[in-house]
Design a protein around this motif. Sequence first.
Motif, PDB file in Angstrom:
ATOM      1  N   ASP A 118      12.713 -15.974  36.122  1.00 20.96           N
ATOM      2  CA  ASP A 118      13.555 -16.730  35.873  1.00 20.96           C
ATOM      3  C   ASP A 118      14.130 -16.269  34.160  1.00 20.96           C
ATOM      4  OD1 ASP A 118      13.326 -18.553  37.503  1.00 20.96           O
ATOM      5  OD2 ASP A 118      12.025 -19.644  36.640  1.00 20.96           O
ATOM      6  N   LYS A 119      15.433 -16.513  34.104  1.00 24.80           N
ATOM      7  CA  LYS A 119      16.338 -16.181  33.082  1.00 24.80           C
ATOM      8  C   LYS A 119      15.346 -16.249  31.993  1.00 24.80           C
ATOM      9  CE  LYS A 119      19.588 -13.793  35.114  1.00 24.80           C
ATOM     10  NZ  LYS A 119      19.884 -12.915  35.200  1.00 24.80           N
ATOM     11  N   GLY A 120      15.341 -15.330  30.613  1.00 25.36           N
ATOM     12  CA  GLY A 120      14.724 -15.755  29.541  1.00 25.36           C
ATOM     13  C   GLY A 120      13.658 -15.409  29.286  1.00 25.36           C
ATOM     14  N   THR A 121      13.156 -15.013  28.154  1.00 23.06           N
ATOM     15  CA  THR A 121      11.834 -14.465  28.769  1.00 23.06           C
ATOM     16  C   THR A 121      10.484 -15.556  28.382  1.00 23.06           C
ATOM     17  OG1 THR A 121      11.899 -15.954  25.674  1.00 23.06           O
ATOM     18  CG2 THR A 121      12.899 -13.751  26.170  1.00 23.06           C
ATOM     19  N   GLN A 122      10.751 -17.003  27.848  1.00 21.30           N
ATOM     20  CA  GLN A 122       9.722 -17.923  29.393  1.00 21.30           C
ATOM     21  C   GLN A 122       9.681 -17.612  30.549  1.00 21.30           C
ATOM     22  OE1 GLN A 122      11.203 -21.861  28.607  1.00 21.30           O
ATOM     23  NE2 GLN A 122      10.145 -21.991  26.451  1.00 21.30           N
ATOM     24  N   GLY A 123      10.795 -16.959  31.338  1.00 22.42           N
ATOM     25  CA  GLY A 123      10.398 -16.778  32.314  1.00 22.42           C
ATOM     26  C   GLY A 123       9.909 -16.252  33.425  1.00 22.42           C
ATOM     27  N   VAL A 124       9.406 -14.863  32.165  1.00 24.98           N
ATOM     28  CA  VAL A 124       9.284 -13.698  32.303  1.00 24.98           C
ATOM     29  C   VAL A 124       7.531 -13.954  32.061  1.00 24.98           C
ATOM     30  CG1 VAL A 124       8.263 -11.139  30.727  1.00 24.98           C
ATOM     31  CG2 VAL A 124      10.794 -11.795  31.499  1.00 24.98           C
ATOM     32  N   GLY A 125       7.385 -15.120  31.026  1.00 18.62           N
ATOM     33  CA  GLY A 125       5.680 -15.320  30.885  1.00 18.62           C
ATOM     34  C   GLY A 125       5.444 -16.010  31.701  1.00 18.62           C
ATOM     35  N   ARG A 126       5.799 -17.132  31.973  1.00 16.84           N
ATOM     36  CA  ARG A 126       5.864 -17.449  33.201  1.00 16.84           C
ATOM     37  C   ARG A 126       5.475 -16.797  34.995  1.00 16.84           C
ATOM     38  NH1 ARG A 126       9.657 -21.577  31.903  1.00 16.84           N
ATOM     39  NH2 ARG A 126      10.782 -20.384  32.872  1.00 16.84           N
ATOM     40  N   SER A 127       6.150 -16.361  35.508  1.00 13.93           N
ATOM     41  CA  SER A 127       6.485 -14.585  36.218  1.00 13.93           C
ATOM     42  C   SER A 127       4.918 -14.106  35.908  1.00 13.93           C
ATOM     43  CB  SER A 127       7.231 -14.005  36.053  1.00 13.93           C
ATOM     44  OG  SER A 127       8.822 -14.621  36.428  1.00 13.93           O
ATOM     45  N   ALA A 128       4.552 -13.830  35.151  1.00 12.80           N
ATOM     46  CA  ALA A 128       3.256 -12.920  34.794  1.00 12.80           C
ATOM     47  C   ALA A 128       1.496 -14.100  34.968  1.00 12.80           C
ATOM     48  CB  ALA A 128       2.922 -12.169  33.281  1.00 12.80           C
ATOM     49  N   ASN A 129       1.958 -14.903  34.391  1.00 13.34           N
ATOM     50  CA  ASN A 129       0.919 -16.022  34.449  1.00 13.34           C
ATOM     51  C   ASN A 129       0.485 -16.750  36.053  1.00 13.34           C
ATOM     52  OD1 ASN A 129      -1.107 -17.949  33.690  1.00 13.34           O
ATOM     53  ND2 ASN A 129       0.467 -19.587  34.351  1.00 13.34           N
ATOM     54  N   SER A 130       2.359 -17.117  36.635  1.00 17.53           N
ATOM     55  CA  SER A 130       1.848 -16.991  38.202  1.00 17.53           C
ATOM     56  C   SER A 130       1.381 -15.773  39.028  1.00 17.53           C
ATOM     57  CB  SER A 130       3.170 -17.443  38.527  1.00 17.53           C
ATOM     58  OG  SER A 130       4.030 -16.175  38.580  1.00 17.53           O
ATOM     59  N   ALA A 131       1.518 -14.883  38.640  1.00 25.62           N
ATOM     60  CA  ALA A 131       0.987 -13.711  39.157  1.00 25.62           C
ATOM     61  C   ALA A 131      -0.360 -13.088  39.108  1.00 25.62           C
ATOM     62  CB  ALA A 131       1.962 -12.403  38.662  1.00 25.62           C
ATOM     63  N   VAL A 132      -1.045 -13.439  37.888  1.00 29.93           N
ATOM     64  CA  VAL A 132      -2.233 -13.327  38.491  1.00 29.93           C
ATOM     65  C   VAL A 132      -3.155 -14.979  39.103  1.00 29.93           C
ATOM     66  CG1 VAL A 132      -4.156 -13.801  36.819  1.00 29.93           C
ATOM     67  CG2 VAL A 132      -1.809 -12.193  36.254  1.00 29.93           C
ATOM     68  N   VAL A 133      -2.907 -15.942  38.669  1.00 24.25           N
ATOM     69  CA  VAL A 133      -2.765 -17.267  39.536  1.00 24.25           C
ATOM     70  C   VAL A 133      -2.927 -16.848  40.677  1.00 24.25           C
ATOM     71  CG1 VAL A 133      -2.611 -19.418  39.501  1.00 24.25           C
ATOM     72  CG2 VAL A 133      -2.260 -19.018  37.415  1.00 24.25           C
ATOM     73  N   VAL A 134      -1.336 -16.428  41.120  1.00 22.81           N
ATOM     74  CA  VAL A 134      -1.643 -16.522  42.990  1.00 22.81           C
ATOM     75  C   VAL A 134      -2.708 -15.167  43.146  1.00 22.81           C
ATOM     76  CG1 VAL A 134       0.617 -16.222  44.605  1.00 22.81           C
ATOM     77  CG2 VAL A 134       0.921 -18.096  43.083  1.00 22.81           C
ATOM     78  N   ALA A 135      -2.529 -14.052  42.875  1.00 24.22           N
ATOM     79  CA  ALA A 135      -2.905 -13.022  43.829  1.00 24.22           C
ATOM     80  C   ALA A 135      -4.551 -12.948  43.817  1.00 24.22           C
ATOM     81  CB  ALA A 135      -2.967 -11.611  42.569  1.00 24.22           C
ATOM     82  N   SER A 136      -5.217 -13.949  42.653  1.00 18.12           N
ATOM     83  CA  SER A 136      -6.504 -14.132  42.436  1.00 18.12           C
ATOM     84  C   SER A 136      -6.815 -14.692  43.400  1.00 18.12           C
ATOM     85  CB  SER A 136      -6.783 -14.697  40.716  1.00 18.12           C
ATOM     86  OG  SER A 136      -6.543 -13.878  39.642  1.00 18.12           O
ATOM     87  N   LEU A 137      -5.842 -15.908  43.944  1.00 18.11           N
ATOM     88  CA  LEU A 137      -6.739 -16.847  45.495  1.00 18.11           C
ATOM     89  C   LEU A 137      -6.334 -16.332  46.280  1.00 18.11           C
ATOM     90  CD1 LEU A 137      -6.673 -19.882  45.600  1.00 18.11           C
ATOM     91  CD2 LEU A 137      -4.006 -20.368  45.522  1.00 18.11           C
ATOM     92  N   LEU A 138      -5.361 -15.597  46.439  1.00 22.77           N
ATOM     93  CA  LEU A 138      -4.841 -14.890  47.961  1.00 22.77           C
ATOM     94  C   LEU A 138      -6.628 -13.923  47.384  1.00 22.77           C
ATOM     95  CD1 LEU A 138      -2.798 -14.619  49.711  1.00 22.77           C
ATOM     96  CD2 LEU A 138      -1.522 -12.930  48.855  1.00 22.77           C
ATOM     97  N   VAL A 139      -6.366 -13.096  46.983  1.00 24.97           N
ATOM     98  CA  VAL A 139      -7.702 -12.414  46.631  1.00 24.97           C
ATOM     99  C   VAL A 139      -9.345 -13.010  47.729  1.00 24.97           C
ATOM    100  CG1 VAL A 139      -9.258 -10.925  45.269  1.00 24.97           C
ATOM    101  CG2 VAL A 139      -6.730 -10.919  45.511  1.00 24.97           C
TER     102      VAL A 139
END
Length: 253
Positions: A215-236
């Motif tokens: 998403d646009k904005g610095t908050q979007g970058v933080g959410r992208s990094a956080n959700s990448a970790v959560v989803v990738a860990s679950l997928l593992v």
Amino acid sequence: MSKIYQFLSETTDVSRFAIRFFKDGLKPPFETEEIIKQSFVIGYKSLPLVGITSFIMGLVLTIQSRPTLVEFGAESWLPSMVAISIIREIGPVITALICAGKIGSSIGAELGSMKVTEQIDAMEVSGTNPFKFLVATRIIATTLMLPLLVILSDAIGIFGSYLAVNIKDTVSFTLFFNQVFDSLSFSDVIPAIIKTFFFGFAIGLIGCYKGYHSDKGTQGVGRSANSAVVVASLLVFVLDLIAVQIADLFYEL
């Protein structure tokens, strides 16, 4: 219903993203220099964290398991038990989770910041294919590097176990590793290595997807990094569950 719809919608988008990778990302010419650069960043720079974690894991697993085996008079089985545990399950999963946290968040934040600052749009305007240069290279590097990290992690973890055994007893290096290799077979090693390719692909794919659609904005970058970790860990964990079921079928055959 909205949560279910959101889950199904995102699952569809990730599937399309993966299909696009196989259609566009694996077509020559390849960005060889960028793949090598990303392999260095993903593989070599993750090795210290993976190595320290694996060493402590082997040390702790051996120290915690020894008292139980001593009660049953099966202390001599300690090297075999630890080696099989590390190589079959603990090594690949723990290494993949570490990489999901370190690499997944890094890719998500990096591509997310490029999306927010419109660098990806600028690449498209200039005639460069940002998908091949940014996404395909990172997914390929993660897929190739994770198995190598797991192999090194297994070796370091078993060495940590050897040192832990020698805290209480005196066991020669040759005897310990003879017991380790005698207990292992190709049916232990090969499935464990094969599933790490899928772990690496999943981590790279999710990290790139979250960053590329940030998403646009610095908050979007933080959410992208956080959700990448959560989803990738679950997928593992999901992929590991599937891999274990498939491996069990081969063991039964």
